[in-house]
Write an enzyme that holds these catalytic residues in place. Structure first.
Site, PDB file in Angstrom:
ATOM      1  N   HIS A  60      40.073  36.062  40.916  1.00 27.11           N
ATOM      2  CA  HIS A  60      41.327  35.517  41.008  1.00 27.11           C
ATOM      3  C   HIS A  60      41.648  35.353  42.368  1.00 27.11           C
ATOM      4  O   HIS A  60      41.945  36.236  43.228  1.00 27.11           O
ATOM      5  CB  HIS A  60      42.375  36.309  40.159  1.00 27.11           C
ATOM      6  CG  HIS A  60      41.932  36.798  38.971  1.00 27.11           C
ATOM      7  ND1 HIS A  60      42.491  36.144  37.818  1.00 27.11           N
ATOM      8  CD2 HIS A  60      41.301  37.872  38.501  1.00 27.11           C
ATOM      9  CE1 HIS A  60      42.000  36.626  36.638  1.00 27.11           C
ATOM     10  NE2 HIS A  60      41.212  37.706  37.084  1.00 27.11           N
ATOM     11  N   PHE A  61      41.623  33.860  42.836  1.00 27.79           N
ATOM     12  CA  PHE A  61      42.012  33.554  44.245  1.00 27.79           C
ATOM     13  C   PHE A  61      43.206  33.082  44.475  1.00 27.79           C
ATOM     14  O   PHE A  61      43.618  32.733  45.575  1.00 27.79           O
ATOM     15  CB  PHE A  61      40.852  32.916  44.680  1.00 27.79           C
ATOM     16  CG  PHE A  61      39.660  33.560  45.070  1.00 27.79           C
ATOM     17  CD1 PHE A  61      39.737  34.923  45.326  1.00 27.79           C
ATOM     18  CD2 PHE A  61      38.440  32.756  45.595  1.00 27.79           C
ATOM     19  CE1 PHE A  61      38.344  35.576  45.449  1.00 27.79           C
ATOM     20  CE2 PHE A  61      37.388  33.652  45.795  1.00 27.79           C
ATOM     21  CZ  PHE A  61      37.295  34.955  46.080  1.00 27.79           C
ATOM     22  N   ARG A  62      44.265  33.036  43.488  1.00 26.23           N
ATOM     23  CA  ARG A  62      45.461  32.874  43.535  1.00 26.23           C
ATOM     24  C   ARG A  62      46.094  31.755  44.121  1.00 26.23           C
ATOM     25  O   ARG A  62      47.332  31.396  44.413  1.00 26.23           O
ATOM     26  CB  ARG A  62      46.094  34.148  44.385  1.00 26.23           C
ATOM     27  CG  ARG A  62      45.688  35.420  44.091  1.00 26.23           C
ATOM     28  CD  ARG A  62      46.076  35.886  42.516  1.00 26.23           C
ATOM     29  NE  ARG A  62      45.945  37.209  42.417  1.00 26.23           N
ATOM     30  CZ  ARG A  62      45.786  37.633  41.235  1.00 26.23           C
ATOM     31  NH1 ARG A  62      45.926  36.937  40.008  1.00 26.23           N
ATOM     32  NH2 ARG A  62      45.612  39.116  41.091  1.00 26.23           N
ATOM     33  N   ASN A  92      44.583  31.769  36.050  1.00 29.59           N
ATOM     34  CA  ASN A  92      46.081  32.201  35.876  1.00 29.59           C
ATOM     35  C   ASN A  92      46.578  32.211  37.308  1.00 29.59           C
ATOM     36  O   ASN A  92      47.178  33.185  37.648  1.00 29.59           O
ATOM     37  CB  ASN A  92      45.991  33.467  35.296  1.00 29.59           C
ATOM     38  CG  ASN A  92      45.053  34.562  36.184  1.00 29.59           C
ATOM     39  OD1 ASN A  92      44.092  34.216  36.740  1.00 29.59           O
ATOM     40  ND2 ASN A  92      45.514  35.910  36.256  1.00 29.59           N
ATOM     41  N   HIS A 177      39.667  37.353  27.729  1.00 26.81           N
ATOM     42  CA  HIS A 177      40.200  38.414  27.911  1.00 26.81           C
ATOM     43  C   HIS A 177      40.650  39.054  26.752  1.00 26.81           C
ATOM     44  O   HIS A 177      41.440  38.588  26.110  1.00 26.81           O
ATOM     45  CB  HIS A 177      41.203  38.398  28.970  1.00 26.81           C
ATOM     46  CG  HIS A 177      42.193  39.598  29.436  1.00 26.81           C
ATOM     47  ND1 HIS A 177      42.184  40.085  30.557  1.00 26.81           N
ATOM     48  CD2 HIS A 177      42.639  40.430  28.583  1.00 26.81           C
ATOM     49  CE1 HIS A 177      43.057  41.257  30.412  1.00 26.81           C
ATOM     50  NE2 HIS A 177      43.359  41.311  29.385  1.00 26.81           N
ATOM     51  N   HIS A 231      35.019  41.958  30.880  1.00 30.04           N
ATOM     52  CA  HIS A 231      35.471  43.078  31.440  1.00 30.04           C
ATOM     53  C   HIS A 231      35.636  44.180  30.159  1.00 30.04           C
ATOM     54  O   HIS A 231      36.815  44.552  29.942  1.00 30.04           O
ATOM     55  CB  HIS A 231      36.696  43.200  32.352  1.00 30.04           C
ATOM     56  CG  HIS A 231      37.869  42.422  32.120  1.00 30.04           C
ATOM     57  ND1 HIS A 231      38.296  42.077  30.617  1.00 30.04           N
ATOM     58  CD2 HIS A 231      38.525  41.651  32.724  1.00 30.04           C
ATOM     59  CE1 HIS A 231      39.223  41.220  30.885  1.00 30.04           C
ATOM     60  NE2 HIS A 231      39.546  41.031  32.083  1.00 30.04           N
ATOM     61  N   ASP A 302      36.128  40.874  38.735  1.00 32.39           N
ATOM     62  CA  ASP A 302      37.673  40.721  38.311  1.00 32.39           C
ATOM     63  C   ASP A 302      38.431  40.982  39.756  1.00 32.39           C
ATOM     64  O   ASP A 302      39.542  41.743  39.455  1.00 32.39           O
ATOM     65  CB  ASP A 302      37.811  41.483  37.204  1.00 32.39           C
ATOM     66  CG  ASP A 302      39.300  41.277  36.623  1.00 32.39           C
ATOM     67  OD1 ASP A 302      39.683  40.179  36.883  1.00 32.39           O
ATOM     68  OD2 ASP A 302      39.981  41.989  35.984  1.00 32.39           O
ATOM     69  N   HIS A 306      46.571  42.214  44.478  1.00 29.96           N
ATOM     70  CA  HIS A 306      48.038  42.193  44.679  1.00 29.96           C
ATOM     71  C   HIS A 306      48.454  42.851  45.894  1.00 29.96           C
ATOM     72  O   HIS A 306      47.762  43.809  46.195  1.00 29.96           O
ATOM     73  CB  HIS A 306      48.765  43.099  43.509  1.00 29.96           C
ATOM     74  CG  HIS A 306      48.270  42.174  42.210  1.00 29.96           C
ATOM     75  ND1 HIS A 306      48.861  41.312  41.752  1.00 29.96           N
ATOM     76  CD2 HIS A 306      47.420  42.774  41.174  1.00 29.96           C
ATOM     77  CE1 HIS A 306      48.642  40.821  40.324  1.00 29.96           C
ATOM     78  NE2 HIS A 306      47.759  41.762  40.335  1.00 29.96           N
TER      79      HIS A 306
HETATM   80  O1  DOR Z   1      44.298  43.544  35.797  1.00 30.42           O
HETATM   81  C1  DOR Z   1      44.165  42.209  35.794  1.00 30.42           C
HETATM   82  N1  DOR Z   1      44.667  41.347  36.769  1.00 30.42           N
HETATM   83  N2  DOR Z   1      43.435  41.806  34.817  1.00 30.42           N
HETATM   84  C2  DOR Z   1      43.602  40.477  34.492  1.00 30.42           C
HETATM   85  O2  DOR Z   1      43.086  40.019  33.052  1.00 30.42           O
HETATM   86  C3  DOR Z   1      44.289  39.640  35.320  1.00 30.42           C
HETATM   87  C4  DOR Z   1      44.198  40.192  36.802  1.00 30.42           C
HETATM   88  C5  DOR Z   1      45.105  39.446  37.571  1.00 30.42           C
HETATM   89  O3  DOR Z   1      45.026  38.117  37.866  1.00 30.42           O
HETATM   90  O4  DOR Z   1      46.115  39.981  38.274  1.00 30.42           O
END
Ligand code: DOR
Length: 436
Positions: A60-62, A92, A177, A231, A302, A306
């Site tokens: 996830h590179f946001r 996402n 997921h 996962h 994964d 954050h």
């Molecule tokens: O812990 C998680 N963080 N699980 C996910 O499915 C999404 C991911 C996130 O994008 O932060």
């Protein structure tokens, strides 16, 4: 651009072989016992292991929208430093990536800056079947992502009829997921009343994962296709999926293979919080069994960064996820060099299986394939440290962990993008081409 790598021990699932490898303009042109030719760059691989470039199938590179946590450049730089040559990124973001046009914007952005190769998942909403169909097989689009249980972001789709509609009307990889949204809602008071992250796997318990995965595989059977279960975290799921390999492929993360509850929550608190959660030892042992007996197909990080500020809000306000793209290879290489898995298995999980599953011209060191390589020194040890992380968030749950093996060079389409722990500033990244 001609790159010659001499005298390295090259790895495949068939075992090691000492060879020279020549690549030209991003493709491998020759692999043989001894190559003597003029080249623009020659790398001495004596005493080193050369792997096909490692592929991280879940990050996830946001970008867009959450770029205070990460963006495509910093994520890709972290990948390069960690020996990853190709990443598959999740939808996402903010907004969620649910149209072909939105994915193409990501591809354009990545093409302008990423040192590594890239491809993106398109997210399913239940209302975008046409977009999902249009996306299939396009350059830079690796498949469909479905969140059956809510996690970071607003993507969520768990209604059986809508899932079936997608399963029956697409042919690409569908990565899921798998957590039971109804149970997550029924049990929400556990989260609300929780005092610490120790409660996270109590709220999102084994049954929440297992019942979702049972239903998911039932739907895959009904649709007559496979689904890719991301996962996987429980013994119950691994045993069930082992019996249902005709209808699934399976991915696990290095963190679920490494950390266990309650110890990880004692030590790391909310920094160990992710979805689905880290659980007790019996689950970790079952995942390892699945790795060793062929139930597991892929290992993906994964990578879900954050910031410390976000994590430090405390449970349950803290978001779920931990970084991993820079540590997946060091951790798994470490396991391989210690003998927990073989080096052949490492190549299978992180190179050959992803290449075969998704239909990529990667994953094998042979003439005609893309010239992606990771060169490692098996005789050096290495310590994972927060301060070396290129991710914007600047931390890793594995800070202080010592691993066997050192990544010497990351080579993407014949271009050295990282060397001896430093980025070279070169850019080799291209969108992944998928065979139809
Ligand atoms: O812990 C998680 N963080 N699980 C996910 O499915 C999404 C991911 C996130 O994008 O932060």
């Amino acid at each position: 651009m001609k790159l010659l790598i001499k005298n390295a021990t090259i790895y495949s699932s068939q075992g090691p072989a000492k060879k020279d490898v020549l690549s030209e303009n991003g493709k491998i042109t020759e692999v043989s016992d001894s190559i003597s030719t003029e080249a623009d760059q020659v790398i001495d691989g004596e005493g080193k292991y050369l792997f096909p470039g490692f592929i991280d199938t879940q990050v996830h590179f946001r970008e867009p929208g959450l770029t205070h946590k990460e963006d495509l450049l910093t994520g890709s730089q972290a990948a390069a430093l960690g020996g990853v040559t190709t990443f598959f990124e999740m939808p996402n973001t903010n907004p969620s990536t649910t149209t072909v046009e939105a994915v193409q914007q990501k591809i354009e952005s990545a093409a302008s800056k990423c040192p590594t190769n890239f491809a993106f998942y398109i997210g399913a909403t239940g209302e975008n079947l046409e977009e999902l169909q249009k996306s299939q097989g396009l350059e830079g689009i690796c498949g469909i992502k479905i969140f059956l249980g809510s996690s970071t972001g607003d993507l969520l789709l768990y209604e059986s009829d809508k899932l079936l509609d997608i399963f029956k009307n697409t042919e690409c990889i569908i990565a899921c997921h798998s957590e039971n949204e109804i149970m997550l809602r029924e049990r929400i008071d556990i989260k609300k009343n929780a005092k610490s992250a120790h409660e996270h796997p109590v709220w999102r318990d084994e049954q929440t994962a297992f019942t979702s995965t049972q239903r998911l595989i039932g739907l895959a059977k009904e649709a007559g296709r496979k689904v890719h279960v991301l996962h996987v975290t429980t013994q119950e799921e691994i045993e069930f999926l082992k019996e249902n390999k005709d209808h699934c492929t399976v991915e696990v993360t290095p963190q679920h293979l490494t950390l266990t509850a309650p110890d990880c929550y004692d030590r790391l608190g909310t920094y160990a919080q992710m979805n689905p959660p880290i659980r007790e030892g019996r689950h970790r042992e079952a995942l390892w069994k699945g790795v060793l007996d062929g139930t597991v197909d892929l290992i993906g990080s994964d990578h879900a960064p954050h910031t410390r500020e976000e994590k430090d809000q405390g449970y349950p306000m803290s978001p779920s996820g931990m970084p991993g793209v820079q540590t997946i290879v060091p951790l798994m290489l470490g396991y391989a060099l210690e003998g927990k898995i073989t080096l052949e298995d490492l190549t299978k999980f992180l190179c050959e299986n992803p290449a075969k599953m998704y239909g990529m011209n990667k994953g094998f060191i042979e003439a005609g394939r893309d010239a992606d390589f990771t060169l490692v020194d098996p005789n050096s040890d290495f310590e994972i440290r927060d301060e070396d992380q290129a991710s914007k968030v600047g931390w890793t749950p594995f800070n202080g962990q010592k691993v066997k093996g050192l990544i010497c060079s990351t080579i993407v389409n014949g271009v050295v993008v990282a060397e001896n722990g430093k980025l070279t500033g070169e850019r080799g990244g291209r969108p992944v081409v998928f065979k139809k």
